[in-house]
Motif scaffolding. Structure first.
Motif, PDB file in Angstrom:
ATOM      1  N   UNK A   8      -8.137  12.072  19.265  1.00  0.00           N
ATOM      2  CA  UNK A   8      -9.257  12.795  18.668  1.00  0.00           C
ATOM      3  C   UNK A   8      -9.528  12.372  17.252  1.00  0.00           C
ATOM      4  N   UNK A   9      -8.708  12.822  16.298  1.00  0.00           N
ATOM      5  CA  UNK A   9      -8.945  12.527  14.890  1.00  0.00           C
ATOM      6  C   UNK A   9      -8.553  11.088  14.575  1.00  0.00           C
ATOM      7  N   UNK A  10      -9.378  10.427  13.776  1.00  0.00           N
ATOM      8  CA  UNK A  10      -9.094   9.057  13.332  1.00  0.00           C
ATOM      9  C   UNK A  10      -9.297   9.021  11.819  1.00  0.00           C
ATOM     10  N   UNK A  11      -8.206   8.734  11.094  1.00  0.00           N
ATOM     11  CA  UNK A  11      -8.255   8.680   9.631  1.00  0.00           C
ATOM     12  C   UNK A  11      -8.540   7.253   9.190  1.00  0.00           C
ATOM     13  N   UNK A  12      -9.450   7.123   8.228  1.00  0.00           N
ATOM     14  CA  UNK A  12      -9.844   5.803   7.712  1.00  0.00           C
ATOM     15  C   UNK A  12      -9.590   5.799   6.213  1.00  0.00           C
ATOM     16  N   UNK A  13      -8.830   4.780   5.737  1.00  0.00           N
ATOM     17  CA  UNK A  13      -8.545   4.620   4.308  1.00  0.00           C
ATOM     18  C   UNK A  13      -8.954   3.235   3.856  1.00  0.00           C
ATOM     19  N   UNK A  14      -9.592   3.165   2.691  1.00  0.00           N
ATOM     20  CA  UNK A  14      -9.938   1.887   2.082  1.00  0.00           C
ATOM     21  C   UNK A  14      -9.107   1.709   0.819  1.00  0.00           C
ATOM     22  N   UNK A  15      -8.412   0.569   0.744  1.00  0.00           N
ATOM     23  CA  UNK A  15      -7.627   0.235  -0.442  1.00  0.00           C
ATOM     24  C   UNK A  15      -8.501  -0.620  -1.352  1.00  0.00           C
ATOM     25  N   UNK A  16      -9.405   0.050  -2.051  1.00  0.00           N
ATOM     26  CA  UNK A  16     -10.407  -0.663  -2.851  1.00  0.00           C
ATOM     27  C   UNK A  16     -10.575   0.047  -4.175  1.00  0.00           C
ATOM     28  N   UNK A  17     -11.393  -0.540  -5.025  1.00  0.00           N
ATOM     29  CA  UNK A  17     -11.654   0.060  -6.331  1.00  0.00           C
ATOM     30  C   UNK A  17     -12.341   1.413  -6.154  1.00  0.00           C
ATOM     31  N   UNK A  18     -12.195   2.263  -7.138  1.00  0.00           N
ATOM     32  CA  UNK A  18     -12.673   3.635  -7.023  1.00  0.00           C
ATOM     33  C   UNK A  18     -14.183   3.735  -6.893  1.00  0.00           C
ATOM     34  N   UNK A  19     -14.912   2.719  -7.382  1.00  0.00           N
ATOM     35  CA  UNK A  19     -16.372   2.803  -7.293  1.00  0.00           C
ATOM     36  C   UNK A  19     -16.898   2.483  -5.893  1.00  0.00           C
ATOM     37  N   UNK A  20     -16.023   2.034  -4.989  1.00  0.00           N
ATOM     38  CA  UNK A  20     -16.422   1.752  -3.608  1.00  0.00           C
ATOM     39  C   UNK A  20     -16.246   3.026  -2.788  1.00  0.00           C
ATOM     40  N   UNK A  21     -17.339   3.522  -2.165  1.00  0.00           N
ATOM     41  CA  UNK A  21     -17.271   4.755  -1.385  1.00  0.00           C
ATOM     42  C   UNK A  21     -17.892   4.519  -0.007  1.00  0.00           C
ATOM     43  N   UNK A  22     -17.379   5.272   0.963  1.00  0.00           N
ATOM     44  CA  UNK A  22     -17.893   5.171   2.335  1.00  0.00           C
ATOM     45  C   UNK A  22     -19.225   5.937   2.437  1.00  0.00           C
ATOM     46  N   UNK A  23     -20.242   5.280   2.985  1.00  0.00           N
ATOM     47  CA  UNK A  23     -21.544   5.922   3.169  1.00  0.00           C
ATOM     48  C   UNK A  23     -21.802   6.301   4.629  1.00  0.00           C
ATOM     49  N   UNK A  24     -21.338   5.452   5.528  1.00  0.00           N
ATOM     50  CA  UNK A  24     -21.584   5.711   6.947  1.00  0.00           C
ATOM     51  C   UNK A  24     -20.490   5.059   7.769  1.00  0.00           C
ATOM     52  N   UNK A  25     -20.166   5.703   8.906  1.00  0.00           N
ATOM     53  CA  UNK A  25     -19.193   5.156   9.847  1.00  0.00           C
ATOM     54  C   UNK A  25     -19.857   5.074  11.210  1.00  0.00           C
ATOM     55  N   UNK A  26     -19.732   3.921  11.853  1.00  0.00           N
ATOM     56  CA  UNK A  26     -20.322   3.729  13.172  1.00  0.00           C
ATOM     57  C   UNK A  26     -19.244   3.259  14.142  1.00  0.00           C
TER      58      UNK A  26
END
Length: 727
Positions: free
Chosen positions: A658-676
């Protein structure tokens, strides 16, 4: 279904062929009073076929007939459609959103952006049983059947009134904003009185009543329902749904004026334009197939059947006697290949009724055989012959009732085929719906027939109804094609929605001649340059990112036929990766259409966008234009790249239920806008728009089927992806 000879799917009789029909009576009118029998009024009844609508029976509404509602009337929305599972045809009314150049403003100041349809029978009737089989549309426009007097009662202004009986007002719409009015057979009566209180004779507020009859819920709201009304007398109208009685209306005044049957697809205006009988007013996006398909938008009419009561001698026609009787003793008919007649029969049990057509020399021309059941009923029969019957007296139709091959009794109707006299008639065939600009004189050919010397007139009107030009020509008694020269006060320029008024009166009189005839509905035309079929892309993206959701393509097209437009995005392997298909109409215009991208697009600089128009009748070759070297950019280059884990992104648990966790190891100014989420074949199966923008997120994929998927993470900088397994 198997019904009487007039009814659908029964026969195409030709000379000397015998046909047998089984009569079923589930769709017969209610039980008639003693000493009477129901007889079909063929002139007001229609089973609808491949050639519908039949303009010899119906007046088809067009723009000039539009009422003061948000929807115009447009004759183009009417068409015959075939049932995919049988040989049956329906009359379809399918609403249309107007192109900008098709929009028009009425003399009352209303601008019409979209259209429904309507039509009424040329023939009218007072009292009888009126029944229609109708399938509502899943669209916020009404599915209506009603009757409305074309005139008023006599007497002074304060005494006269018009009348209306509503057999069904309904919407079948089930989408966003669907209202409480929907999915009912609403019935009503309206008296429309006049008053001279203002100094002139004017209509005043309707007098409406349903006599407390509640709307009947439709058993199948988005399927066919049979709605009926028994207009018994001036004070009584009984209503039926699928053969079941559910209420009686007593109008506020005596209803005795003859009225036609009227079929409509329209918006409703009570409350205000935006109310639309508790439903949203149609707007442009609702006409897209993505909201409702063409089939969902359409109202379908299967048949219209109108019956009237005829007196019979119950001593010779009753269910204890086997007998047949032609409705009339003699028929005088003009040369025709369709000869019709009505026979009334009574049967004590199952019997055969045979109708045989003989020529004056007693040669058999056609035979029809009907299997009937016990009771007293009528049969409307129509012989469809290979050629017109010649002018002569003493044709005859012999009606017989048999038990097996044993003749029980018979009756004969004499038929005389007589010369057709001249009438006053005008035809719309050949009158142009397009004129070339730059002239102030035009020759218009009009087909006519007249029994006396007459004057044929054409007036040219602007869209608001004001006069723009005209001409006339005297013609002698007879028939033919007259060329009327029309003159305009100035040279014409490109314009849309002008119209002709074409009429004819007796020489020496004017338009007030009581025997004046005219073409109806009004014929609309455009002043436009001659159309040469063509298409050209005027604007299309030459570069876009692979995660874009749609692309817009602007193009010019010109066509003399309706047809199918197809826009395709094609990769370097000539594979179509996205497309949009729509129906476009006759004309010359610039349009912008969008193509939705629902699957993963691999980057590359060798894509192409193609626009193709195919005429529906194949009258000219496909029109095609292409933009080459379209560049698709992005960070996910192919399905193979999905297989390579991205170092900057991690997902867990994997597999997941069910639940799927997504983490990005990137600079703080990079943010997730959409997931497909995509299936392995690149089809998008779900997406998530994130209100809180950050570099990690948890999504719920529990609704997905078990399998392997790609998750695509779109940020404000780059696109990341990985594979996960749904358990």
């Amino acid at each position: 279904m198997k019904h009487m000879s007039f009814f659908k799917n029964n026969f195409l009789p030709v000379l000397l062929l015998l046909f047998c029909f089984e009569l079923t009576y589930a769709l017969q009118p209610p039980t008639p009073p003693s000493g009477k029998v129901w007889v079909l009024n063929h002139e007001m009844s229609d089973e609808f076929d491949v050639n519908s609508p039949d303009i010899s029976k119906w007046n088809v509404f067009d723009k000039g007939n539009s009422w003061d509602r948000t929807s115009a009337f447009d004759k183009r929305i009417h068409e015959a459609v075939k049932d995919p599972n049988s040989d049956n045809y329906y009359l379809s009314m399918n609403p249309m959103w107007y192109y900008e150049d098709e929009r028009f403003t009425s003399s009352g100041g209303r601008t019409y952006n979209f259209a429904g349809g309507g039509m009424d029978t040329h023939t009218m009737q007072t009292y009888g049983y009126f029944e229609v089989r109708i399938k509502p549309s899943d669209f916020p426009m009404g599915s209506g059947v009603f009757m409305n007097s074309r005139g008023t009662t006599g007497g002074s202004c304060n005494q006269k009134y018009a009348t209306e009986l509503d057999i069904i007002e309904n919407m079948g719409y089930t989408g966003p904003g669907a209202g409480s009015f929907n999915n009912y057979q609403h019935v009503n009566s309206h008296a429309k009185p006049y008053s001279d209180a203002s100094g002139s004779c004017e209509t005043i507020k309707y007098e409406s009543t349903n006599s407390g009859v509640s709307g009947k819920p439709l058993e199948k709201p988005l399927d066919f329902n049979t709605v009926g009304m028994w207009w018994k007398d001036e004070d009584t109208a009984e209503f039926y749904n699928n053969g079941d009685y559910f209420g009686t209306i007593t109008p506020t005044r005596d209803f005795y004026l003859p009225m036609p049957i009227i079929l409509t697809m329209e918006t409703y205006g009570w409350g205000n334009d935006e109310n639309n009988a508790t439903n949203p007013k149609p707007v442009e996006w609702m006409f897209e197939d993505s909201f409702r398909s063409k089939e969902q938008r359409a109202v379908l009419y299967d048949w219209v059947r109108v019956w009237k009561l005829t007196d019979i001698d119950a001593t010779v026609l009753n269910d204890g006697v086997n007998n047949v009787k032609g409705l009339v003793e003699t028929i005088n008919e003009y040369p025709t290949n369709k000869l019709s007649a009505t026979v009334i029969y009574s049967a004590t049990a199952n019997k055969n009724v045979v109708a045989t057509l003989y020529d004056p020399s007693n040669n058999v021309l056609a035979v029809q055989n009907f299997e009937v059941t016990k009771g007293v009923r009528s049969i409307f029969t129509e012989f469809n012959l290979d050629s017109d019957l010649a002018i002569a007296n003493n044709y005859k139709i012999v009606f017989e009732i048999k038990e097996g091959t044993t003749l029980l009794t018979s009756d004969t109707t004499i038929v005389n085929i007589v010369t057709k006299p001249l009438e006053k008639k005008l035809w719309r065939d050949g009158i142009p719906t397009s004129l070339v600009p730059g002239f102030n004189t035009y020759d218009i050919d009009v087909k006519y027939e007249t029994d006396v010397n007459s004057t044929l007139v054409i007036e040219v009107r602007k869209p608001d109804g004001s006069w723009f030009g005209g001409g006339n020509k005297n013609v002698t008694a007879g028939n033919g094609v007259a060329t009327v020269t029309i003159n305009t006060p100035q040279v014409t320029t490109v314009a849309a929605n002008y119209f002709y008024k074409v009429y004819m009166y007796r020489q020496g009189m004017d338009w007030r001649d009581p025997l004046n005839v005219s073409i109806s509905p009004t014929i609309y035309f455009n002043v436009e340059e001659p159309i040469t079929p063509s298409i050209s892309i005027t604007s299309a993206p030459t570069e876009f990112k692979q995660d874009i959701s749609k692309i817009d393509v602007e193009f010019n097209y010109a066509t003399t036929k309706n047809g199918i437009l197809n826009i395709e995005l094609i990769n370097n392997l000539d594979q179509v990766v996205a497309s949009e298909t729509r129906t476009e109409r006759i004309g010359s215009r610039t349009l912008t259409r969008s193509v939705t991208l629902n699957s993963i697009i691999n980057p590359g600089d060798d894509y192409k966008i193609t626009v193709k128009f195919s005429p529906e009748d194949g009258s000219f070759e496909d029109l095609i234009d292409t933009v080459y070297n379209v560049n698709v950019t992005g960070d996910v280059v192919s399905v193979d790249d999905f297989m390579n884990s991205n170092d900057k992104m991690s997902i867990y648990p994997n597999p997941t239920k069910g639940a799927l966790t997504i983490n990005l190891d990137v600079a703080s100014m990079v943010v997730i806008q959409q997931i497909e989420v995509f299936s392995l074949d690149g089809k998008k199966v779900t997406s998530f728009n994130l209100e809180e923008k950050k570099s990690s997120s948890v999504i719920d994929v529990s609704q997905l089927e078990k399998g392997v998927y790609f998750v695509k993470v779109i940020t404000n900088k780059l696109v990341y992806s990985k594979i996960f397994i749904k358990k």
